[in-house]
Design an enzyme around this catalytic site. Sequence first.
Site, PDB file in Angstrom:
ATOM      1  N   HIS A 147      18.147  42.308  42.509  1.00  0.00           N
ATOM      2  CA  HIS A 147      19.008  41.866  41.399  1.00  0.00           C
ATOM      3  C   HIS A 147      18.272  42.169  40.094  1.00  0.00           C
ATOM      4  CE1 HIS A 147      21.502  39.400  38.814  1.00  0.00           C
ATOM      5  NE2 HIS A 147      22.340  39.176  39.822  1.00  0.00           N
ATOM      6  N   ARG A 177      24.151  47.482  40.146  1.00  0.00           N
ATOM      7  CA  ARG A 177      22.863  46.768  40.123  1.00  0.00           C
ATOM      8  C   ARG A 177      21.651  47.672  40.265  1.00  0.00           C
ATOM      9  NH1 ARG A 177      24.341  41.250  43.414  1.00  0.00           N
ATOM     10  NH2 ARG A 177      25.433  40.397  41.627  1.00  0.00           N
ATOM     11  N   ARG A 222      25.323  46.669  47.256  1.00  0.00           N
ATOM     12  CA  ARG A 222      26.498  45.779  47.193  1.00  0.00           C
ATOM     13  C   ARG A 222      27.070  45.655  45.781  1.00  0.00           C
ATOM     14  NH1 ARG A 222      27.011  40.508  46.053  1.00  0.00           N
ATOM     15  NH2 ARG A 222      24.853  39.897  46.384  1.00  0.00           N
ATOM     16  N   HIS A 239      17.157  40.227  46.209  1.00  0.00           N
ATOM     17  CA  HIS A 239      18.323  39.345  46.131  1.00  0.00           C
ATOM     18  C   HIS A 239      19.158  39.319  47.408  1.00  0.00           C
ATOM     19  CE1 HIS A 239      21.509  37.126  44.192  1.00  0.00           C
ATOM     20  NE2 HIS A 239      22.398  38.097  44.364  1.00  0.00           N
ATOM     21  N   GLU A 259      31.837  41.929  36.347  1.00  0.00           N
ATOM     22  CA  GLU A 259      30.393  42.114  36.530  1.00  0.00           C
ATOM     23  C   GLU A 259      30.157  43.610  36.724  1.00  0.00           C
ATOM     24  OE1 GLU A 259      29.229  39.433  39.712  1.00  0.00           O
ATOM     25  OE2 GLU A 259      29.438  37.691  38.420  1.00  0.00           O
TER      26      GLU A 259
END
Length: 433
Positions: free
Chosen positions: A225, A267, A363, A328, A111
């Site tokens: 997100h 992100r 994160r 998110h 990811e």
Amino acid sequence: MDLVFDVLIVGTGLAGIYSALNLDKNLKVLLITKTKVNECNSNLAQGGISVARDSDDIEIFIKDTLNAGKDENNLIALRILANESSFNINKLVEFGIEFDKNEKGFEYTIEGAHSVNRIIHCKDSTGKEVINALYKEIKKRKNITIFEDTQLIDLITDNNICYGGAVLKNGTAYNIFSKVTILATGGIGGLFKSSTNYRSITGDGIAIALKNNVKIKDLGYIQIHPTSLYENKLRGRRMLISEAVRGEGGKLLNLKGERFVDELSARDVVTKAIVNEQFETKSAYVYLDVSFKSNEYIKNRFPAIFKECLKIGINITEKPIPVTPAQHYLMGGIEVDVYSRTSMTNLFACGEVSCTGVHGRNRLASNSLLEALVFSKRAADLINNDIENIELKKFYKQNSIKSLTAIEKLNKRIILDSLKSVREDFVNELVEC
Ligand code: SIN
């Protein structure tokens, strides 16, 4: 009414139930949730769980997490996260969770901002599979009681020591006296108009901590997100379109069908690029396209996303998915040490409600379930060691609050006021109190 337990755990997401399962079986444990046990964000986690693949990957995993977190991460906690990742994943396997595999072992995916494939998954319903399997185990444990529809009104405290919590269960008030209390109430997504979180996740643990002068850290570190499903009419939360879709090759396209960002950036970078694109094209969404992959592959790898999109008329094997950023995750929260201890004696906090500092400012994808596992296990181990020496005392705190709506309103006001003071830029995104 008074009830007495060794450990009171508030919240039934991964951090709550995994800490319960790791407590000694001779301890009397009460798990409470203000709604139903499976109404937790862990249940919604799609992409997977990060794990250091082997000893060579530990330093790389730490570096990736630091890069995503803008080097604001707590390095001691982060090292623990990486070092203890595979131990806890093996424990999940022992509990019967079947992560997807190939001929070499785990089928790792990638990811954003990970430099190698290190995310294990159960197709696109990782959280649900993990939570279901752990619940089966919880039900076998005679020492664990679960109360649903039970709201924490306040902590029972004296002189900065926690002695349990005052709760409201179906209209009846109880004092739950416990030697140790663990807050595992999740994040704050329900306070945002647009979030991937359940609407009921409204930062109760943080509000109650604030009210009791328990230390809070980095409340303004909020993750957006990049890809939630865009629907004209919002039905409660926005559905997540997992980052794993981009990890497996999905492309972000603007309205003209052009790519505009490296889909596997961190992100915050992808979110910013989408917001700019939406602004320039005056559109409420961009597209995430995976339709160039085979039908069979898509239906097998992302069955839940396929089904959910189909429900609103989008066949993702044929069409790109309209997506837009949504709140998110909260990187900040109740400040804890590497055993999940808060600034109040005998009060612990685990999972999203806590701030171990592992995530820094932003994160790294799929590190949230891992953090919940590693640090709730550490809390449970410490509690198992120390609980014999903790004295159970009964203190009574006057609580005028007698209704669920009144508690929710008060909690919301406390946390919204704090949030507004640290993130003025988000004020228009927050719900009214
Ligand atoms: C996702 O699948 O994109 C969400 C997982 C996470 O928040 O790390």
